[in-house]
Design a protein around this motif. Structure first.
Motif, PDB file in Angstrom:
ATOM      1  N   VAL A 100     -40.696  40.776  -7.216  1.00 40.99           N
ATOM      2  CA  VAL A 100     -39.388  41.183  -6.682  1.00 40.99           C
ATOM      3  C   VAL A 100     -39.577  42.000  -5.412  1.00 40.99           C
ATOM      4  CG1 VAL A 100     -37.316  42.576  -7.111  1.00 40.99           C
ATOM      5  CG2 VAL A 100     -38.191  41.068  -8.902  1.00 40.99           C
TER       6      VAL A 100
ATOM      7  N   GLY B 130     -36.457  41.381  -2.986  1.00 44.76           N
ATOM      8  CA  GLY B 130     -35.393  41.728  -3.920  1.00 44.76           C
ATOM      9  C   GLY B 130     -34.306  40.685  -4.038  1.00 44.76           C
ATOM     10  N   GLN B 131     -34.680  39.455  -4.332  1.00 41.27           N
ATOM     11  CA  GLN B 131     -33.672  38.424  -4.573  1.00 41.27           C
ATOM     12  C   GLN B 131     -32.894  38.781  -5.839  1.00 41.27           C
ATOM     13  OE1 GLN B 131     -33.464  36.255  -1.965  1.00 41.27           O
ATOM     14  NE2 GLN B 131     -35.177  37.495  -1.236  1.00 41.27           N
ATOM     15  N   ARG B 132     -31.883  38.025  -6.159  1.00 41.37           N
ATOM     16  CA  ARG B 132     -31.068  38.305  -7.347  1.00 41.37           C
ATOM     17  C   ARG B 132     -31.860  38.029  -8.626  1.00 41.37           C
ATOM     18  NH1 ARG B 132     -27.730  36.321  -3.403  1.00 41.37           N
ATOM     19  NH2 ARG B 132     -25.955  37.670  -2.946  1.00 41.37           N
TER      20      ARG B 132
ATOM     21  N   SER C 130     -30.980  44.771 -11.275  1.00 46.41           N
ATOM     22  CA  SER C 130     -30.468  44.699  -9.907  1.00 46.41           C
ATOM     23  C   SER C 130     -30.731  45.986  -9.123  1.00 46.41           C
ATOM     24  CB  SER C 130     -28.976  44.380  -9.903  1.00 46.41           C
ATOM     25  OG  SER C 130     -28.258  45.379 -10.584  1.00 46.41           O
TER      26      SER C 130
ATOM     27  N   ARG D 250     -33.304  45.416  -6.549  1.00 47.49           N
ATOM     28  CA  ARG D 250     -32.765  44.745  -5.357  1.00 47.49           C
ATOM     29  C   ARG D 250     -32.222  45.786  -4.390  1.00 47.49           C
ATOM     30  NH1 ARG D 250     -30.633  39.833  -3.602  1.00 47.49           N
ATOM     31  NH2 ARG D 250     -28.545  39.852  -2.728  1.00 47.49           N
TER      32      ARG D 250
ATOM     33  N   LYS E   3     -33.574  46.894  -0.604  1.00 47.66           N
ATOM     34  CA  LYS E   3     -32.674  46.925   0.560  1.00 47.66           C
ATOM     35  C   LYS E   3     -32.726  48.292   1.242  1.00 47.66           C
ATOM     36  CE  LYS E   3     -28.956  45.030   2.677  1.00 47.66           C
ATOM     37  NZ  LYS E   3     -28.226  43.839   2.431  1.00 47.66           N
TER      38      LYS E   3
ATOM     39  N   GLN F  14     -32.096  38.624   1.714  1.00 47.24           N
ATOM     40  CA  GLN F  14     -31.474  38.653   0.389  1.00 47.24           C
ATOM     41  C   GLN F  14     -30.350  37.636   0.219  1.00 47.24           C
ATOM     42  OE1 GLN F  14     -30.497  42.823  -0.446  1.00 47.24           O
ATOM     43  NE2 GLN F  14     -32.438  42.965  -1.550  1.00 47.24           N
TER      44      GLN F  14
END
Length: 179
Positions: A14, A19-21, A114, A117, A121, A138
């Motif tokens: 990740v 940090g994709q979903r 999440s 993620r 970001k 993302q």
């Protein structure tokens, strides 16, 4: 244990891939991964905005994926297969995994997968990646008329540059591998 190794690889992946979903990692299959080209191509059915999304794979991401393949890679199978290999792990698996990997006596505060993620970001912004680059990595839906209807450029070069800059910062500042 193999279970803990897979969980640790999930969290590392990740961070290495921007940090994709959560669902995108859970649904990911080996047919989406091209290690030689260094690309992870998510099909429309695996993305929130129902569009293809290509994630460049840095050297770190490719190493993590190679380790995952050694654990239980199977052509066409999921990167994170469920116990009976009849599909992927459940979507609550990362949250449960984080609790299992927790060390020390301090209980972990409420945490959702999440959150990682959001952490990517935020930290990627701190190391100098523009909001536009982070949004593209993302796969955030850009809703202005130009982005939505006219701009068909894939921004692969820019996404690769962003993830490579992130990888360098991660190694230098977090892992302490570079001076």
């Amino acid at each position: 244990k193999v279970m803990y190794r897979r969980e640790a690889l999930y969290f590392r992946l990740v961070l290495a891939t921007g940090g994709q979903r959560v669902a995108e990692y859970i649904r990911a299959t080996w047919s989406e991964i091209n290690l030689e080209a260094g690309l992870w191509t998510l099909p429309p059915g695996h993305t929130k905005n129902r569009r293809y999304h290509v994630v460049p794979l840095t050297a770190t991401a490719r190493e993590i994926l190679a380790e995952l393949w050694e654990l239980d890679g199977e052509e066409g199978g999921h990167l994170f297969p469920g116990r009976r290999r009849q599909g992927p792990v459940p979507e609550d698996w990362p949250g449960r995994a984080a609790k299992r990997l927790q060390t020390g006596d301090t209980p972990m505060a409420y945490w959702r997968a999440s959150d990682l993620r959001r952490t990517w970001k935020t930290r990627a912004g701190e190391v100098g990646l523009s909001k536009e680059a982070r949004d593209r990595v993302q796969n955030h839906a850009l809703t202005d008329v130009s982005s939505e209807h006219y701009d068909r450029y894939d921004y692969l070069k820019e996404k690769r540059q962003a993830l490579e800059a992130w990888e360098e910062a991660l190694e230098a500042h977090i892992l302490g591998q570079k001076s």
